[in-house]
Design a protein around this motif. Structure first.
Motif, PDB file in Angstrom:
ATOM      1  N   PHE A 111     -12.049   1.783   8.042  1.00 30.58           N
ATOM      2  CA  PHE A 111     -12.118   0.923   6.868  1.00 30.58           C
ATOM      3  C   PHE A 111     -11.704  -0.496   7.230  1.00 30.58           C
ATOM      4  CE2 PHE A 111     -11.024   5.211   5.629  1.00 30.58           C
ATOM      5  CZ  PHE A 111     -11.922   5.484   4.616  1.00 30.58           C
ATOM      6  N   ALA A 112     -12.356  -1.478   6.647  1.00 31.57           N
ATOM      7  CA  ALA A 112     -11.948  -2.877   6.740  1.00 31.57           C
ATOM      8  C   ALA A 112     -11.508  -3.287   5.335  1.00 31.57           C
ATOM      9  CB  ALA A 112     -13.099  -3.758   7.216  1.00 31.57           C
ATOM     10  N   CYS A 113     -10.356  -3.930   5.258  1.00 31.11           N
ATOM     11  CA  CYS A 113      -9.753  -4.249   3.961  1.00 31.11           C
ATOM     12  C   CYS A 113      -9.819  -5.743   3.668  1.00 31.11           C
ATOM     13  CB  CYS A 113      -8.296  -3.807   3.949  1.00 31.11           C
ATOM     14  SG  CYS A 113      -8.065  -2.063   4.360  1.00 31.11           S
ATOM     15  N   TYR A 114      -9.819  -6.082   2.373  1.00 33.37           N
ATOM     16  CA  TYR A 114      -9.759  -7.482   1.972  1.00 33.37           C
ATOM     17  C   TYR A 114      -8.356  -8.034   2.127  1.00 33.37           C
ATOM     18  CZ  TYR A 114     -14.464  -7.484  -0.001  1.00 33.37           C
ATOM     19  OH  TYR A 114     -15.816  -7.429  -0.154  1.00 33.37           O
ATOM     20  N   ARG A 115      -7.357  -7.192   1.992  1.00 30.59           N
ATOM     21  CA  ARG A 115      -5.966  -7.648   2.100  1.00 30.59           C
ATOM     22  C   ARG A 115      -5.175  -6.628   2.925  1.00 30.59           C
ATOM     23  NH1 ARG A 115      -7.189  -6.213  -3.006  1.00 30.59           N
ATOM     24  NH2 ARG A 115      -6.129  -4.406  -3.867  1.00 30.59           N
ATOM     25  N   GLY A 116      -4.038  -7.061   3.407  1.00 29.13           N
ATOM     26  CA  GLY A 116      -3.230  -6.166   4.237  1.00 29.13           C
ATOM     27  C   GLY A 116      -3.597  -6.333   5.695  1.00 29.13           C
ATOM     28  N   ARG A 117      -3.911  -5.248   6.355  1.00 29.18           N
ATOM     29  CA  ARG A 117      -4.201  -5.306   7.795  1.00 29.18           C
ATOM     30  C   ARG A 117      -5.505  -6.048   8.089  1.00 29.18           C
ATOM     31  NH1 ARG A 117      -5.833   0.104   6.804  1.00 29.18           N
ATOM     32  NH2 ARG A 117      -8.084   0.234   6.950  1.00 29.18           N
ATOM     33  N   GLU A 118      -5.602  -6.510   9.326  1.00 23.47           N
ATOM     34  CA  GLU A 118      -6.828  -7.159   9.790  1.00 23.47           C
ATOM     35  C   GLU A 118      -7.613  -6.179  10.631  1.00 23.47           C
ATOM     36  OE1 GLU A 118      -6.463 -10.995  11.541  1.00 23.47           O
ATOM     37  OE2 GLU A 118      -4.798 -11.532  10.233  1.00 23.47           O
ATOM     38  N   GLY A 119      -8.921  -6.326  10.664  1.00 23.43           N
ATOM     39  CA  GLY A 119      -9.771  -5.476  11.481  1.00 23.43           C
ATOM     40  C   GLY A 119      -9.992  -4.102  10.849  1.00 23.43           C
TER      41      GLY A 119
END
Length: 126
Positions: A111-119
């Motif tokens: 998963f790629a998230c809009y906020r929180g972790r990168e990548g």
């Protein structure tokens, strides 16, 4: 006994584990290409009734033409209509079975998230 073991394994998976791992190995129909087997496996995740909720869909297949019995296929959906998930990525290992049909032996969803972790990461976005 087999059903009890499958239930035990399913209950022991973390909440973020890929939900369709219990369907593996997944064997396609005779005459299908590896890509067709993967899109059949993903089914409704790519859309239903001619509708889809993502901006882009990228599919890549990597294999060796001289030894065409294995393929790695990557499917990426991005621009989802979701306020936390930017995209999903599935990576498949597909092998030719002894009867000539293609079989998915492993899949990993990221998963790629809009906020929180990168990548990309295996845990769903929050």
């Amino acid at each position: 006994m087999k059903n009890a073991l499958l239930l035990l394994l399913a209950c022991s998976l973390p909440a973020w584990a890929y939900t369709d791992e219990g369907r593996l190995p997944y064997t396609g129909q005779a005459g299908q290409l590896p890509l067709q087997v993967v899109t059949d496996f993903l089914g409704h995740r790519l859309g239903q009734e001619g509708r889809f909720e993502y901006a882009t869909l990228k599919i890549e297949q990597h294999s060796r033409p001289e030894a065409f019995d294995h393929a790695r296929i990557s499917v990426v959906r991005e621009g989802l209509l979701d306020d936390s998930v930017r995209g999903n990525r599935w990576r498949f290992d597909v092998n030719r079975a002894s009867d000539g049909r293609w079989r998915i032996d492993s899949v990993r969803e990221d998963f790629a998230c809009y906020r929180g972790r990168e990548g990309w990461g295996v845990r769903p976005c929050q």
